[in-house]
Design a protein around this motif. Structure first.
Motif, PDB file in Angstrom:
ATOM      1  N   MET A 287     -13.208   6.727  11.127  1.00  0.00           N
ATOM      2  CA  MET A 287     -13.287   7.553   9.915  1.00  0.00           C
ATOM      3  C   MET A 287     -12.160   7.204   8.952  1.00  0.00           C
ATOM      4  O   MET A 287     -12.368   7.127   7.739  1.00  0.00           O
ATOM      5  CB  MET A 287     -13.238   9.033  10.293  1.00  0.00           C
ATOM      6  N   LEU A 288     -10.967   6.989   9.491  1.00  0.00           N
ATOM      7  CA  LEU A 288      -9.839   6.598   8.637  1.00  0.00           C
ATOM      8  C   LEU A 288     -10.090   5.246   7.981  1.00  0.00           C
ATOM      9  O   LEU A 288      -9.825   5.059   6.796  1.00  0.00           O
ATOM     10  CB  LEU A 288      -8.557   6.549   9.468  1.00  0.00           C
TER      11      LEU A 288
ATOM     12  N   LYS B 183       0.832  -1.200   0.000  1.00  0.00           N
ATOM     13  CA  LYS B 183       0.000   0.000   0.000  1.00  0.00           C
ATOM     14  C   LYS B 183       0.873   1.258   0.000  1.00  0.00           C
ATOM     15  O   LYS B 183       1.953   1.274   0.585  1.00  0.00           O
ATOM     16  CB  LYS B 183      -0.890  -0.010   1.248  1.00  0.00           C
ATOM     17  N   LYS B 184       0.419   2.288  -0.692  1.00  0.00           N
ATOM     18  CA  LYS B 184       1.129   3.558  -0.739  1.00  0.00           C
ATOM     19  C   LYS B 184       0.573   4.494   0.326  1.00  0.00           C
ATOM     20  O   LYS B 184      -0.635   4.540   0.559  1.00  0.00           O
ATOM     21  CB  LYS B 184       0.990   4.214  -2.116  1.00  0.00           C
ATOM     22  N   TYR B 185       1.470   5.242   0.975  1.00  0.00           N
ATOM     23  CA  TYR B 185       1.057   6.127   2.056  1.00  0.00           C
ATOM     24  C   TYR B 185       1.496   7.563   1.801  1.00  0.00           C
ATOM     25  O   TYR B 185       2.474   7.815   1.103  1.00  0.00           O
ATOM     26  CB  TYR B 185       1.658   5.653   3.385  1.00  0.00           C
ATOM     27  N   GLN B 186       0.748   8.487   2.413  1.00  0.00           N
ATOM     28  CA  GLN B 186       1.140   9.893   2.402  1.00  0.00           C
ATOM     29  C   GLN B 186       1.744  10.318   3.731  1.00  0.00           C
ATOM     30  O   GLN B 186       2.607  11.195   3.778  1.00  0.00           O
ATOM     31  CB  GLN B 186      -0.065  10.793   2.097  1.00  0.00           C
ATOM     32  N   LEU B 187       1.263   9.713   4.810  1.00  0.00           N
ATOM     33  CA  LEU B 187       1.809  10.061   6.121  1.00  0.00           C
ATOM     34  C   LEU B 187       1.498   8.982   7.143  1.00  0.00           C
ATOM     35  O   LEU B 187       0.675   8.090   6.906  1.00  0.00           O
ATOM     36  CB  LEU B 187       1.302  11.422   6.599  1.00  0.00           C
ATOM     37  N   VAL B 188       2.169   9.094   8.307  1.00  0.00           N
ATOM     38  CA  VAL B 188       1.943   8.221   9.451  1.00  0.00           C
ATOM     39  C   VAL B 188       1.406   9.085  10.587  1.00  0.00           C
ATOM     40  O   VAL B 188       1.913  10.193  10.819  1.00  0.00           O
ATOM     41  CB  VAL B 188       3.241   7.517   9.892  1.00  0.00           C
ATOM     42  N   ALA B 189       0.378   8.604  11.284  1.00  0.00           N
ATOM     43  CA  ALA B 189      -0.193   9.337  12.405  1.00  0.00           C
ATOM     44  C   ALA B 189      -0.221   8.422  13.626  1.00  0.00           C
ATOM     45  O   ALA B 189      -0.690   7.289  13.539  1.00  0.00           O
ATOM     46  CB  ALA B 189      -1.599   9.824  12.073  1.00  0.00           C
ATOM     47  N   ILE B 190       0.272   8.920  14.761  1.00  0.00           N
ATOM     48  CA  ILE B 190       0.369   8.114  15.982  1.00  0.00           C
ATOM     49  C   ILE B 190      -0.293   8.861  17.127  1.00  0.00           C
ATOM     50  O   ILE B 190       0.054  10.010  17.415  1.00  0.00           O
ATOM     51  CB  ILE B 190       1.834   7.814  16.346  1.00  0.00           C
TER      52      ILE B 190
ATOM     53  N   VAL C 290      -7.084  14.026   8.992  1.00  0.00           N
ATOM     54  CA  VAL C 290      -6.230  13.244   8.104  1.00  0.00           C
ATOM     55  C   VAL C 290      -7.069  12.392   7.158  1.00  0.00           C
ATOM     56  O   VAL C 290      -6.733  12.238   5.974  1.00  0.00           O
ATOM     57  CB  VAL C 290      -5.274  12.356   8.938  1.00  0.00           C
ATOM     58  N   ALA C 291      -8.169  11.861   7.677  1.00  0.00           N
ATOM     59  CA  ALA C 291      -9.068  11.064   6.836  1.00  0.00           C
ATOM     60  C   ALA C 291      -9.595  11.901   5.671  1.00  0.00           C
ATOM     61  O   ALA C 291      -9.718  11.406   4.541  1.00  0.00           O
ATOM     62  CB  ALA C 291     -10.229  10.528   7.675  1.00  0.00           C
ATOM     63  N   LYS C 292      -9.881  13.144   5.935  1.00  0.00           N
ATOM     64  CA  LYS C 292     -10.405  14.031   4.889  1.00  0.00           C
ATOM     65  C   LYS C 292      -9.309  14.454   3.913  1.00  0.00           C
ATOM     66  O   LYS C 292      -9.520  14.469   2.695  1.00  0.00           O
ATOM     67  CB  LYS C 292     -11.029  15.272   5.530  1.00  0.00           C
ATOM     68  N   ALA C 293      -8.123  14.755   4.439  1.00  0.00           N
ATOM     69  CA  ALA C 293      -7.060  15.292   3.595  1.00  0.00           C
ATOM     70  C   ALA C 293      -6.323  14.221   2.804  1.00  0.00           C
ATOM     71  O   ALA C 293      -5.864  14.467   1.685  1.00  0.00           O
ATOM     72  CB  ALA C 293      -6.058  16.067   4.456  1.00  0.00           C
ATOM     73  N   CYS C 294      -6.188  13.035   3.387  1.00  0.00           N
ATOM     74  CA  CYS C 294      -5.356  11.995   2.771  1.00  0.00           C
ATOM     75  C   CYS C 294      -6.135  10.772   2.325  1.00  0.00           C
ATOM     76  O   CYS C 294      -5.551   9.836   1.758  1.00  0.00           O
ATOM     77  CB  CYS C 294      -4.264  11.548   3.744  1.00  0.00           C
ATOM     78  N   GLN C 295      -7.419  10.749   2.617  1.00  0.00           N
ATOM     79  CA  GLN C 295      -8.242   9.588   2.306  1.00  0.00           C
ATOM     80  C   GLN C 295      -7.619   8.340   2.940  1.00  0.00           C
ATOM     81  O   GLN C 295      -7.311   8.336   4.105  1.00  0.00           O
ATOM     82  CB  GLN C 295      -8.424   9.452   0.795  1.00  0.00           C
ATOM     83  N   GLY C 296      -7.425   7.287   2.150  1.00  0.00           N
ATOM     84  CA  GLY C 296      -6.945   6.050   2.755  1.00  0.00           C
ATOM     85  C   GLY C 296      -5.438   5.874   2.767  1.00  0.00           C
ATOM     86  O   GLY C 296      -4.941   4.833   3.210  1.00  0.00           O
TER      87      GLY C 296
END
Length: 376
Positions: free
Chosen positions: A325-326, A184-191, A299-305
């Protein structure tokens, strides 16, 4: 059985106040007092409390030194009380490095919106922490330069209490040896994290390489006076860059952004150009500031999945709604496993809701991230 507490403070007024508050709860029993760090070490050996509340600044032996001695001789869960100053923040982070599990502001008006909420929070933390056990051979965190790759010792914080196991649909990942990247391709990581989070975040972030290909968002429940010191400490230990988030920050790869205490952090923008919105939140509806749910939702809104979201140790359920939501956008959600958590609240909420695809031991998360992201 009631949690047995040793109260340590050089102020007779504060000792009395803490004792009165704790013993309002029938599940808590104050079994002794100590007026300095040296006496705390001695009383711990004598009384064998389930947990200790500890002041930072005390005569004879200060709180940090007392924590080190106690964790060396009679490892016991410790909750620190700290002033909300720069020096207080640094000292408290040192105490967490030495083995303390969590902290609270010494001024009760700084803990919550009203006195009743502050009392409930203190009682809840004491019960949660007091029911945890630390091994007899505790190893504190070693402060070192990034190239020597300092590792916190999450095994020292593992919960051995027997809890009812919820139904889980996620994969229990015990080893990274046979795990492969999803592709899977990612835009960011959120913790997102709370109680036990400073140690957990240091454990993970110090293992990530300087060329980490994505930005990282960090949401840690922490007072405003503490987040600058915590971000600075992480930045000095990690190969990636770590900073306290500011309004308008443009997200950069290889940089972790720590949400400022007392404020909310959201991601704005689409495509490759994304910035942070950091703002004061006066809403009574949202308990946590910063809130994992608020950041995850943005993040769900800005980056989708295209997101890898991880929920670590902490009390409560902050992060569950945002993770939902994510998940609906196709994001990947992981949760820290029960055994390696200081408090299995936030990860349990996510896991029990069926949102986490994997349950990971804290020791394994950094390597798992690197495999999934494709960086070494």
């Amino acid at each position: 059985m009631a949690v047995k507490v040793l109260v340590v403070d050089d102020s007779s007024f504060f000792r009395r106040r803490v004792s009165e508050i704790l013993e309002q709860d029938s599940d808590i029993k104050v079994i002794g007092f100590a007026v300095n760090g040296r006496e705390a070490v001695e009383k711990t050996a004598e009384l064998r409390p389930d947990m200790i509340t500890m002041d930072v600044e005390m005569p004879v032996l200060d709180g940090i030194s007392a924590v080190k001695e106690i964790m060396s001789s009679n490892p016991t869960p410790i909750l620190m009380f700290s002033s909300l100053t720069r020096d207080g923040a640094t000292a408290t982070l040192d105490a967490l490095d030495a083995g303390a599990m969590d902290f609270l502001p010494k001024k009760f008006e700084d803990i919550a919106r009203n006195n009743e909420d502050a009392i409930k929070l203190l009682q809840a933390k004491v019960k949660e922490i007091g029911r945890r056990r630390v091994p007899r051979t505790f190893k504190p965190i070693t402060q070192a330069k990034p190239q020597s790759m300092p590792l916190a010792t999450p095994s020292s914080l593992r919960n051995t209490a027997t809890l009812k196991q919820p139904d889980r649909s996620f994969q229990r990942t015990n080893s990274n040896a046979s795990v492969h990247a999803s592709g899977k391709k990612y835009q960011l990581v959120a913790i997102g994290t709370s109680t036990g989070g400073p140690v957990a975040l240091q454990t993970i972030l110090t293992q990530l390489p300087a060329n980490f290909p994505h930005p990282i968002l960090l949401i840690q429940h922490m007072p405003a006076a503490f987040t600058p010191a915590f971000a600075s400490r992480l930045n000095g230990l990690c190969q990636i860059k770590v900073k306290e988030a500011q309004q308008g920050d443009r997200l950069q790869q290889g940089t972790a952004y720590l949400a400022p205490g007392g404020q909310q952090m959201m991601v704005e923008g689409r495509g490759s150009s994304k910035t942070l919105r950091v703002f004061e939140d006066n809403s009574e509806r949202i308990t946590y500031k910063p809130s994992v749910d608020v950041t995850f939702a943005s993040v769900a809104k800005a980056c989708q999945g295209d997101v890898l979201a991880i929920v670590l140790t902490g009390m409560g359920a902050d992060g569950r709604d945002g993770a939902r939501m994510l998940k609906q956008t196709g994001a990947t959600i992981w949760a820290q496993d029960e055994k390696s958590c200081v408090v299995y609240g936030m990860p349990q909420a996510v896991a029990s809701a069926g949102l986490a695809s994997e349950s990971l031991a804290l020791d394994d998360i950094a390597l798992r991230i690197k495999k999934e992201i494709g960086c070494g």
